[in-house]
Design an enzyme around this catalytic site. Sequence first.
Site, PDB file in Angstrom:
ATOM      1  N   ALA A   1       0.827  -1.211   0.000  1.00 32.99           N
ATOM      2  CA  ALA A   1       0.000   0.000   0.000  1.00 32.99           C
ATOM      3  C   ALA A   1       0.861   1.261   0.000  1.00 32.99           C
ATOM      4  O   ALA A   1       0.556   2.225  -0.714  1.00 32.99           O
ATOM      5  CB  ALA A   1      -0.927  -0.010   1.215  1.00 32.99           C
TER       6      ALA A   1
ATOM      7  N   GLU B   1      10.286   3.777   5.851  1.00 36.20           N
ATOM      8  CA  GLU B   1      10.269   2.316   5.818  1.00 36.20           C
ATOM      9  C   GLU B   1      11.318   1.756   6.781  1.00 36.20           C
ATOM     10  O   GLU B   1      12.469   2.203   6.781  1.00 36.20           O
ATOM     11  CB  GLU B   1      10.536   1.824   4.380  1.00 36.20           C
ATOM     12  CG  GLU B   1      10.865   0.357   4.228  1.00 36.20           C
ATOM     13  CD  GLU B   1       9.803  -0.590   4.808  1.00 36.20           C
ATOM     14  OE1 GLU B   1       8.597  -0.344   4.626  1.00 36.20           O
ATOM     15  OE2 GLU B   1      10.198  -1.576   5.471  1.00 36.20           O
ATOM     16  N   ALA B   2      10.902   0.749   7.563  1.00 32.73           N
ATOM     17  CA  ALA B   2      11.822   0.139   8.525  1.00 32.73           C
ATOM     18  C   ALA B   2      12.914  -0.670   7.834  1.00 32.73           C
ATOM     19  O   ALA B   2      14.037  -0.777   8.331  1.00 32.73           O
ATOM     20  CB  ALA B   2      11.038  -0.756   9.479  1.00 32.73           C
TER      21      ALA B   2
ATOM     22  N   HIS C   1      -1.542 -14.329   4.973  1.00 33.20           N
ATOM     23  CA  HIS C   1      -2.472 -13.317   4.484  1.00 33.20           C
ATOM     24  C   HIS C   1      -3.167 -12.550   5.617  1.00 33.20           C
ATOM     25  O   HIS C   1      -4.392 -12.418   5.621  1.00 33.20           O
ATOM     26  CB  HIS C   1      -3.541 -13.982   3.602  1.00 33.20           C
ATOM     27  CG  HIS C   1      -3.011 -14.598   2.353  1.00 33.20           C
ATOM     28  ND1 HIS C   1      -3.743 -15.499   1.591  1.00 33.20           N
ATOM     29  CD2 HIS C   1      -1.823 -14.446   1.709  1.00 33.20           C
ATOM     30  CE1 HIS C   1      -3.018 -15.871   0.549  1.00 33.20           C
ATOM     31  NE2 HIS C   1      -1.854 -15.258   0.591  1.00 33.20           N
TER      32      HIS C   1
HETATM   33  C1  FAD Z   1       5.805 -14.872   2.377  1.00 31.39           C
HETATM   34  C2  FAD Z   1       4.537 -14.212   1.887  1.00 31.39           C
HETATM   35  C3  FAD Z   1       3.914 -14.688   0.743  1.00 31.39           C
HETATM   36  C4  FAD Z   1       2.742 -14.083   0.281  1.00 31.39           C
HETATM   37  N1  FAD Z   1       2.227 -14.462  -0.918  1.00 31.39           N
HETATM   38  C5  FAD Z   1       1.237 -13.730  -1.478  1.00 31.39           C
HETATM   39  C6  FAD Z   1       0.821 -13.950  -2.817  1.00 31.39           C
HETATM   40  O1  FAD Z   1       1.359 -14.794  -3.537  1.00 31.39           O
HETATM   41  N2  FAD Z   1      -0.193 -13.172  -3.304  1.00 31.39           N
HETATM   42  C7  FAD Z   1      -0.806 -12.224  -2.546  1.00 31.39           C
HETATM   43  O2  FAD Z   1      -1.752 -11.594  -3.026  1.00 31.39           O
HETATM   44  N3  FAD Z   1      -0.423 -11.996  -1.280  1.00 31.39           N
HETATM   45  C8  FAD Z   1       0.615 -12.684  -0.749  1.00 31.39           C
HETATM   46  N4  FAD Z   1       1.066 -12.364   0.496  1.00 31.39           N
HETATM   47  C9  FAD Z   1       0.368 -11.304   1.243  1.00 31.39           C
HETATM   48  C10 FAD Z   1       0.581  -9.899   0.640  1.00 31.39           C
HETATM   49  O3  FAD Z   1       1.911  -9.713   0.238  1.00 31.39           O
HETATM   50  C11 FAD Z   1       0.132  -8.867   1.681  1.00 31.39           C
HETATM   51  O4  FAD Z   1      -1.256  -9.055   1.938  1.00 31.39           O
HETATM   52  C12 FAD Z   1       0.334  -7.421   1.238  1.00 31.39           C
HETATM   53  O5  FAD Z   1       1.658  -7.201   0.818  1.00 31.39           O
HETATM   54  C13 FAD Z   1      -0.021  -6.488   2.401  1.00 31.39           C
HETATM   55  O6  FAD Z   1       0.274  -5.172   2.036  1.00 31.39           O
HETATM   56  P1  FAD Z   1       0.368  -4.022   3.143  1.00 31.39           P
HETATM   57  O7  FAD Z   1       0.724  -2.786   2.415  1.00 31.39           O
HETATM   58  O8  FAD Z   1      -0.850  -4.058   3.965  1.00 31.39           O
HETATM   59  O9  FAD Z   1       1.568  -4.481   4.107  1.00 31.39           O
HETATM   60  P2  FAD Z   1       3.081  -4.795   3.781  1.00 31.39           P
HETATM   61  O10 FAD Z   1       3.296  -5.031   2.321  1.00 31.39           O
HETATM   62  O11 FAD Z   1       3.487  -5.879   4.720  1.00 31.39           O
HETATM   63  O12 FAD Z   1       3.853  -3.448   4.113  1.00 31.39           O
HETATM   64  C14 FAD Z   1       4.038  -2.940   5.385  1.00 31.39           C
HETATM   65  C15 FAD Z   1       5.369  -2.197   5.371  1.00 31.39           C
HETATM   66  O13 FAD Z   1       5.446  -1.390   6.533  1.00 31.39           O
HETATM   67  C16 FAD Z   1       6.731  -1.528   7.099  1.00 31.39           C
HETATM   68  N5  FAD Z   1       6.608  -1.249   8.522  1.00 31.39           N
HETATM   69  C17 FAD Z   1       5.907  -1.945   9.446  1.00 31.39           C
HETATM   70  N6  FAD Z   1       6.017  -1.364  10.650  1.00 31.39           N
HETATM   71  C18 FAD Z   1       6.804  -0.279  10.477  1.00 31.39           C
HETATM   72  C19 FAD Z   1       7.276   0.732  11.356  1.00 31.39           C
HETATM   73  N7  FAD Z   1       6.946   0.756  12.652  1.00 31.39           N
HETATM   74  N8  FAD Z   1       8.076   1.695  10.844  1.00 31.39           N
HETATM   75  C20 FAD Z   1       8.413   1.712   9.528  1.00 31.39           C
HETATM   76  N9  FAD Z   1       7.990   0.780   8.655  1.00 31.39           N
HETATM   77  C21 FAD Z   1       7.184  -0.197   9.127  1.00 31.39           C
HETATM   78  C22 FAD Z   1       7.135  -2.948   6.792  1.00 31.39           C
HETATM   79  O14 FAD Z   1       8.533  -3.132   6.879  1.00 31.39           O
HETATM   80  C23 FAD Z   1       6.577  -3.133   5.390  1.00 31.39           C
HETATM   81  O15 FAD Z   1       7.498  -2.750   4.403  1.00 31.39           O
HETATM   82  C24 FAD Z   1       2.192 -12.994   1.009  1.00 31.39           C
HETATM   83  C25 FAD Z   1       2.809 -12.519   2.160  1.00 31.39           C
HETATM   84  C26 FAD Z   1       3.984 -13.113   2.604  1.00 31.39           C
HETATM   85  C27 FAD Z   1       4.653 -12.567   3.836  1.00 31.39           C
END
Ligand code: FAD
Length: 504
Positions: A14, A34-35, A441
């Site tokens: 996101a 980003e961490a 997920h």
């Molecule tokens: C191993 C794995 C395989 C997956 N496979 C799939 C797949 O094939 N297809 C699919 O659709 N989904 C898959 N997913 C799930 C999907 O990637 C996630 O649902 C999606 O990326 C979530 O997006 P997000 O932006 O909510 O969080 P994230 O992409 O997790 O981003 C959060 C970010 O915030 C950062 N952050 C957190 N806390 C802090 C802080 N305090 N300070 C600074 N930075 C911080 C983190 O380091 C990270 O970069 C998988 C997930 C994993 C872990």
Amino acid sequence: MPEYDYIVVGAGTAGCVLAARLSQHPAARVLLLEAGAAARTRAMTVPNAWPENLDSPANWADTTTPQADAGPVSYPRGRALGGSGAINAMAHVRGHRTVYDDWAAAGAAGWAFADLLPYFRRSETAAGRDPQLRGSAGPILVAPAADRHPVAEAFVAGLLAAGVPGTEDLSGARQEGVAWPDLAIADGVRVSPADGYLRPALGRPNLTVLTDCLVTGLGFSNGRCTGVSYLQHGHPAAAQTSGEVVLAAGAIGTPQLLMLSGIGPAGQLRQAGIEPLADLPEVGENLQDHPIAITSYSPAASLPVSKYNHGEACAAVRSPLAGGYPDLHLLPILLPLAPAGSEPGPAGGYALVASAVAPASRGAVRLAGPDPRRPPLIDPGFLREPEDLDRLAAGLLMIREVAAGRGFGQVRKAEVYPGPEVRGTAAIRRYIRRSVSSYYHPAGTCRMGADGTAVVDCSLRVQGVTGLRIADASVLPTLPNAHPNATVLAIAERAAELIGGPPD
Ligand SMILES: Cc1cc2nc3c(=O)[nH]c(=O)nc-3n(C[C@H](O)[C@H](O)[C@H](O)COP(=O)(O)OP(=O)(O)OC[C@H]3O[C@@H](n4cnc5c(N)ncnc54)[C@H](O)[C@@H]3O)c2cc1C
């Protein structure tokens, strides 16, 4: 202290969308924190190397509290530019349209499938798919596997022979059946949210991206969020905003940061040594994830290595408990997986996996204490509701039927896990309870809704304060019955539009 119009916390799926879209307005000063590190490693680019990410600094490497009879379960999440979207398995699949219509029916006005469709389309380029439903000019390039693995082929053929219908596109008109889903891979290289959205925007003078910055708290003045404090390479720093802070730290990181900043269940916060600022009882609650059950096989002959994500095929099917849409995924994982704590699977072997993708169980993320460097307590609540165990047991039966079929004989020597001695409903249920793990997920820990207890309103504003929004997997009221990344991209696209241009 430097001042920005928007501070985005977390450069994951996101956060990359938000930073790229918000900085399209040249007058908007955007900071992305980003961490994780800035590196784009081999394992983040070469599709079949993705499991190596799990043993790298790009994984927060959490574990859960004990689940069912399995003990603590490994719980990876991304810590890098691109976040989990940079280390994930690249499947790009929407949930069934009914999932989003149910969100709207439950009060999340503006988030029905028809409302989200423009944002799904805007985020992707899915050449050759139905142009009414799929995008043709978005940053994330997706396509199904072309050079198919023999086990994935045999699994698809076996499901079709067992009466499961085929479908061209699980994100298209018919979101049920066995398919070759889209993967975020173009020309043999992963297209992460960082690759598709963020890296092309890095040259903009109004976008500042800081990596190795752990955000530790949100600052408030008279109930308005005024900025963030963080540790940059371990050294304290801060930034302030004249506009908004947008949290995109993911379904674990976002509720953790809110609670560290005094926003959450007041009683729990006091117990953790934090003075509450806004009593929002649902922060960290409603954690949903897709539990999986693994079967594992030794190969009949030497098999090639997957050129893609070790998945390639996927079936969305209904167990007898399904409601309005498929509640099970059945898929191959072309790696010698074994249940945690068991002997490794046989060399050259592979797994066939069932996941309950419309789980009834709910869990929670809680603080372990006031130290922001301490991992939170993560309880996805796997199998808490017995019907999720019923779903997985039904899925394992279907997998075993396919794997026992004649067509599968070309690729299967023997079932290694659960193993031939695990027969009958009670034994299968015991096996699932002691081996359950995660599809990775997590979502839902800062639920969006129009009711008084939702964490964010339908414009994604955090209740009880101003100047603070959330736009990541934590706002999903229910987890879609699919891999969530495509949904998170669409949520972030819509969030960027809701937030709009530079503040007046
Ligand atoms: C191993 C794995 C395989 C997956 N496979 C799939 C797949 O094939 N297809 C699919 O659709 N989904 C898959 N997913 C799930 C999907 O990637 C996630 O649902 C999606 O990326 C979530 O997006 P997000 O932006 O909510 O969080 P994230 O992409 O997790 O981003 C959060 C970010 O915030 C950062 N952050 C957190 N806390 C802090 C802080 N305090 N300070 C600074 N930075 C911080 C983190 O380091 C990270 O970069 C998988 C997930 C994993 C872990």
